[in-house]
Motif scaffolding. Structure first.
Motif, PDB file in Angstrom:
ATOM      1  N   LYS A 212      56.457  61.192  31.738  1.00  0.00           N
ATOM      2  CA  LYS A 212      56.881  60.262  31.547  1.00  0.00           C
ATOM      3  C   LYS A 212      57.470  59.340  32.819  1.00  0.00           C
ATOM      4  CE  LYS A 212      56.169  57.955  27.811  1.00  0.00           C
ATOM      5  NZ  LYS A 212      54.718  57.610  28.040  1.00  0.00           N
ATOM      6  N   ASN A 213      56.801  58.446  33.136  1.00  0.00           N
ATOM      7  CA  ASN A 213      57.868  57.761  34.229  1.00  0.00           C
ATOM      8  C   ASN A 213      58.162  56.234  34.325  1.00  0.00           C
ATOM      9  OD1 ASN A 213      57.088  59.810  36.470  1.00  0.00           O
ATOM     10  ND2 ASN A 213      55.523  58.309  36.651  1.00  0.00           N
ATOM     11  N   ASP A 214      59.307  55.553  34.638  1.00  0.00           N
ATOM     12  CA  ASP A 214      60.290  55.039  33.705  1.00  0.00           C
ATOM     13  C   ASP A 214      59.564  53.816  34.516  1.00  0.00           C
ATOM     14  OD1 ASP A 214      62.448  55.989  33.934  1.00  0.00           O
ATOM     15  OD2 ASP A 214      63.374  55.494  35.247  1.00  0.00           O
ATOM     16  N   PHE A 215      58.283  53.567  35.593  1.00  0.00           N
ATOM     17  CA  PHE A 215      57.516  52.443  35.263  1.00  0.00           C
ATOM     18  C   PHE A 215      55.985  53.213  35.402  1.00  0.00           C
ATOM     19  CE2 PHE A 215      61.407  51.558  37.371  1.00  0.00           C
ATOM     20  CZ  PHE A 215      61.421  50.312  36.976  1.00  0.00           C
ATOM     21  N   GLY A 216      55.102  52.666  34.885  1.00  0.00           N
ATOM     22  CA  GLY A 216      54.098  52.563  35.044  1.00  0.00           C
ATOM     23  C   GLY A 216      53.578  52.428  36.587  1.00  0.00           C
ATOM     24  N   GLU A 217      52.049  53.105  36.853  1.00  0.00           N
ATOM     25  CA  GLU A 217      51.589  52.582  37.826  1.00  0.00           C
ATOM     26  C   GLU A 217      49.592  52.288  37.186  1.00  0.00           C
ATOM     27  OE1 GLU A 217      50.649  56.455  40.259  1.00  0.00           O
ATOM     28  OE2 GLU A 217      53.049  57.323  40.324  1.00  0.00           O
ATOM     29  N   ILE A 218      49.139  51.651  38.438  1.00  0.00           N
ATOM     30  CA  ILE A 218      47.988  50.596  37.687  1.00  0.00           C
ATOM     31  C   ILE A 218      47.614  51.398  39.388  1.00  0.00           C
ATOM     32  CG2 ILE A 218      47.257  48.663  38.538  1.00  0.00           C
ATOM     33  CD1 ILE A 218      49.132  47.285  37.278  1.00  0.00           C
ATOM     34  N   HIS A 219      46.252  51.333  39.384  1.00  0.00           N
ATOM     35  CA  HIS A 219      45.340  51.800  40.568  1.00  0.00           C
ATOM     36  C   HIS A 219      44.080  51.363  39.962  1.00  0.00           C
ATOM     37  CE1 HIS A 219      47.941  55.089  42.168  1.00  0.00           C
ATOM     38  NE2 HIS A 219      48.049  55.153  41.290  1.00  0.00           N
ATOM     39  N   ALA A 220      43.746  50.013  41.098  1.00  0.00           N
ATOM     40  CA  ALA A 220      42.891  49.137  40.498  1.00  0.00           C
ATOM     41  C   ALA A 220      41.999  48.523  41.705  1.00  0.00           C
ATOM     42  CB  ALA A 220      43.178  48.084  39.060  1.00  0.00           C
ATOM     43  N   CYS A 221      40.634  48.541  41.729  1.00  0.00           N
ATOM     44  CA  CYS A 221      40.604  47.875  42.810  1.00  0.00           C
ATOM     45  C   CYS A 221      39.951  46.564  43.078  1.00  0.00           C
ATOM     46  CB  CYS A 221      39.754  48.703  44.484  1.00  0.00           C
ATOM     47  SG  CYS A 221      37.695  48.955  43.145  1.00  0.00           S
ATOM     48  N   GLU A 222      39.359  45.288  43.923  1.00  0.00           N
ATOM     49  CA  GLU A 222      38.417  44.570  43.572  1.00  0.00           C
ATOM     50  C   GLU A 222      37.323  44.680  42.937  1.00  0.00           C
ATOM     51  OE1 GLU A 222      40.511  41.613  43.560  1.00  0.00           O
ATOM     52  OE2 GLU A 222      42.256  42.752  44.356  1.00  0.00           O
ATOM     53  N   ILE A 223      37.242  44.199  42.255  1.00  0.00           N
ATOM     54  CA  ILE A 223      36.361  43.993  41.579  1.00  0.00           C
ATOM     55  C   ILE A 223      35.048  43.813  42.465  1.00  0.00           C
ATOM     56  CG2 ILE A 223      35.122  41.643  41.035  1.00  0.00           C
ATOM     57  CD1 ILE A 223      34.802  45.046  38.825  1.00  0.00           C
ATOM     58  N   GLU A 224      34.597  43.185  43.154  1.00  0.00           N
ATOM     59  CA  GLU A 224      34.135  42.951  44.951  1.00  0.00           C
ATOM     60  C   GLU A 224      33.287  44.438  45.655  1.00  0.00           C
ATOM     61  OE1 GLU A 224      36.295  40.714  44.214  1.00  0.00           O
ATOM     62  OE2 GLU A 224      35.417  39.078  43.536  1.00  0.00           O
ATOM     63  N   ASP A 225      34.143  45.340  45.168  1.00  0.00           N
ATOM     64  CA  ASP A 225      34.822  46.279  45.820  1.00  0.00           C
ATOM     65  C   ASP A 225      34.040  47.723  45.177  1.00  0.00           C
ATOM     66  OD1 ASP A 225      35.423  45.368  48.291  1.00  0.00           O
ATOM     67  OD2 ASP A 225      37.685  45.634  47.345  1.00  0.00           O
ATOM     68  N   VAL A 226      33.319  47.366  43.942  1.00  0.00           N
ATOM     69  CA  VAL A 226      32.784  48.360  43.161  1.00  0.00           C
ATOM     70  C   VAL A 226      31.242  48.393  42.714  1.00  0.00           C
ATOM     71  CG1 VAL A 226      32.722  48.685  40.321  1.00  0.00           C
ATOM     72  CG2 VAL A 226      34.841  48.264  41.528  1.00  0.00           C
ATOM     73  N   ASP A 227      30.725  49.272  43.629  1.00  0.00           N
ATOM     74  CA  ASP A 227      29.579  49.355  43.996  1.00  0.00           C
ATOM     75  C   ASP A 227      28.703  50.450  44.161  1.00  0.00           C
ATOM     76  OD1 ASP A 227      30.196  50.552  46.222  1.00  0.00           O
ATOM     77  OD2 ASP A 227      30.136  48.931  47.399  1.00  0.00           O
TER      78      ASP A 227
END
Length: 443
Positions: free
Chosen positions: A115-130
Motif C-alpha cells: 500500500k502507498n500513501d497516495f492512490g493511483e488513477i489510470h483512466a483515459c478520456e471516454i472518447e478514446d475508448v474504442d
C-alpha cells in the motif's frame, strides 16, 4: 505461497461477465481466487453507477475488505471508476482506480501489492475508448453471461452509460461463437447474452459504424453451436427487437421464450423528454407480436418513475399502459439525478417522496403481473434448470419461460434439466411442481 485475490461485482450482468474474465487473468498470473469475505492480498471492486445507491455502496464494500485484511491492496474498476475516479481514490484504503480501457490490464498496474500513501488513477478520456474486449462469466453459476457488445450510441437524457463505457462496439462473430463453445465445454447449460445495447450488435472497433453482422445474424449463428441447451436474450431495446428475431426465437429449439424489453415510461411525452427511440405504439406492437407467436413467453419490462416533469397524469398514463399490457413482471427504477446528464438540469423535478410512492405502486403492480403470469402456467409441462445454491433448505430453478420454481434441497439436482408439471404457488410466490409422470432427467 500464491497471492490471494477476491472480487466484488456491483451492477449488471455485463459487469459479472467482465469480472469473471479479469479473474481468470489473475489465475493465469498465478493468483488464487478466494471469496470476498476471506482474507486476501488484493480486493477488486467492479463498480456500477446507474443509480445513486450503487455509488453509496462502494464505501461499505471497501470497509468489508479492510475488515478481512487491513493491509490488503484495494483496486476499483468499472463504470463509477471511469466517471468519478477522484471520488473513489479519495476513499480511505483504495490504492488503485482504473478506467474503462485500463481495467482489462489490471495485472499490469500492480507490483508487490504494497500500500502507498497516495492512490493511483489510470483512466483515459471516454472518447478514446474504442477497443472491444470479449468476456464471459462461468464458475459461480449454472448460467453463463456472455458479453457480445459494449458501449452505446444512444443519448438518453438520464443515462451515464455512454459516458462510462463509450461508443457502441461489438465482438467479432467468430469470437462470440468460440466463447460460446468454451462455455458449453464447461458443462454450463444456459447462456445469457449480455451487453449495453445488444440489439445494436455488429458495430466494430474504432468507431466503425458499419454493421458487419446484425443481431439476427448473431442469434442464428449461436443457435447452431453444439452443446448449448438454452440461450436467453437479456435486455434489448424495443426498436431493435425486430419481428424477424421474434419469429426466429419462436421456432428455435435453443433460444427460450423470454424477453426483457426496456420501456422506461408509458407516456409518450416523457419518452420524448428521455430521448428514447420509440413511442408506446411501437412497444405495444412488440409485445403483441411476441404473444402472437409465443403465447406463454415471459416478458419483463424496465420502467423509471419520477423523471423530471413527470406529472400525476404522466405517471397514471404509465400505470394504466402497463396494467393493460400483457407482460409478466417489472423492474422498477426510481429516477435519481446523475451528473453530466441533461435530465439532471431539467425543470420541475419530482419530489423524492412522490418518486418513492410511485415506485411502490409499480412494484405492487409487478407482484400482481408476476402472480398472474405464474397462475397462467399452472398445469403446464416445463423444463427446469436447477441452480446450485441451498437457500434455507430449498433448491431453486427456472423454466425456459422464466418461472421460478422451488423444491426441497437435493444436491443431485444442481445444474440438471428436468421435465416437470407446475403444480401450485407457494406463500413466497415461487412455484412448486411435480416431476412429469414418465420423468427422466432431460440432460
Amino acid at each position: 505461497m500464491k497471492k490471494k485475490v477476491a472480487f466484488y461485482t456491483l451492477g449488471c450482468k455485463l459487469n459479472f461477465s467482465e469480472t469473471s474474465t479479469i479473474a481468470r487473468g489473475f489465475e493465469e498470473e498465478g493468483f488464487e481466487k478466494v471469496s470476498f469475505a476471506d482474507p486476501a492480498d488484493m480486493y477488486v471492486i467492479n463498480t456500477c453507477s446507474v443509480t445513486e445507491n450503487a455509488d453509496k455502496r462502494f464505501k461499505t464494500i471497501v470497509k468489508q475488505a479492510q475488515q478481512a485484511n487491513p493491509d490488503a491492496f484495494i483496486a476499483a474498476i468499472g463504470c463509477y471508476a471511469q466517471l468519478k475516479p477522484e471520488e473513489l481514490i479519495a476513499v480511505n484504503g483504495v490504492d488503485l482506480v482504473l478506467g474503462a480501457s485500463e481495467k482489462f490490464k489490471l495485472t499490469d498496474y500492480i507490483n508487490d501489492l504494497s500500500k502507498n500513501d497516495f492512490g493511483e488513477i489510470h483512466a483515459c478520456e471516454i472518447e478514446d475508448v474504442d477497443q472491444y474486449i470479449g468476456s464471459y462469466a462461468i464458475g459461480d453459476r449454472t448460467r453463463a453471461f456472455l458479453k457480445v457488445q459494449d458501449g452505446c450510441d444512444y443519448k438518453c437524457t438520464y443515462c451515464t452509460i455512454p459516458l462510462a463505457r463509450g461508443i457502441s462496439r461489438s465482438d467479432a462473430l467468430p469470437n462470440v461463437l468460440k466463447n460460446a463453445s468454451e462455455i458449453a465445454s464447461q458443462g454450463i447449460k444456459e447462456i445469457v447474452l449480455t451487453g449495453v445495447n445488444i440489439g445494436d450488435y455488429g458495430k466494430g472497433e474504432f468507431g466503425n459504424k458499419k454493421h458487419d453482422h446484425t443481431f439476427l445474424d448473431l442469434v442464428k449463428a449461436l443457435d447452431t453451436v453444439e452443446g448449448i441447451h438454452r440461450l436467453r436474450i437479456s435486455s434489448i431495446e424495443p426498436n431493435l427487437l425486430k419481428n424477424e428475431t421474434i419469429d426466429f426465437v419462436a421456432e428455435s429449439d435453443t433460444f427460450v421464450p423470454h424477453f426483457h424489453i426496456p420501456l422506461q415510461s408509458g407516456s409518450d411525452d416523457i419518452l420524448k423528454k428521455m430521448r428514447r427511440r420509440y413511442l408506446t405504439d411501437l412497444y405495444s406492437d412488440r409485445v403483441a407480436r411476441i404473444r402472437q407467436v409465443m403465447p406463454d413467453a415471459c416478458i419483463g419490462v424496465d420502467v423509471i418513475v419520477g423523471f423530471p416533469g413527470e406529472t400525476d397524469e404522466h405517471f397514471l398514463e404509465t400505470y394504466h399502459f402497463l396494467n393493460e399490457l400483457d407482460i409478466s413482471y417489472l423492474h422498477v427504477f426510481t429516477y435519481s439525478e446523475r451528473d453530466n446528464t441533461l435530465a439532471a438540469n431539467m425543470e420541475n423535478p419530482v419530489p423524492k417522496r412522490v418518486r418513492a410512492k410511485r415506485s411502490k405502486m409499480l412494484r405492487g403492480l409487478s407482484v400482481k403481473k408476476r402472480r398472474a403470469f405464474y397462475e397462467s402456467q399452472l398445469g403446464s409441462r416445463q423444463t427446469v434448470l436447477f441452480e446450485g445454491e441451498n437457500k434455507q433448505g430449498y433448491i431453486h430453478g427456472f423454466t425456459e419461460n422464466y418461472v421460478k420454481v422451488k423444491a426441497p434441497w437435493d444436491p443431485a439436482l444442481v445444474n440438471t434439466l428436468h421435465e416437470v408439471v407446475l403444480d401450485r404457488i407457494d406463500e413466497d410466490g415461487l412455484v412448486r411442481f411435480e416431476f412429469a409422470r414418465e420423468h427422466a432427467r432431460v440432460v
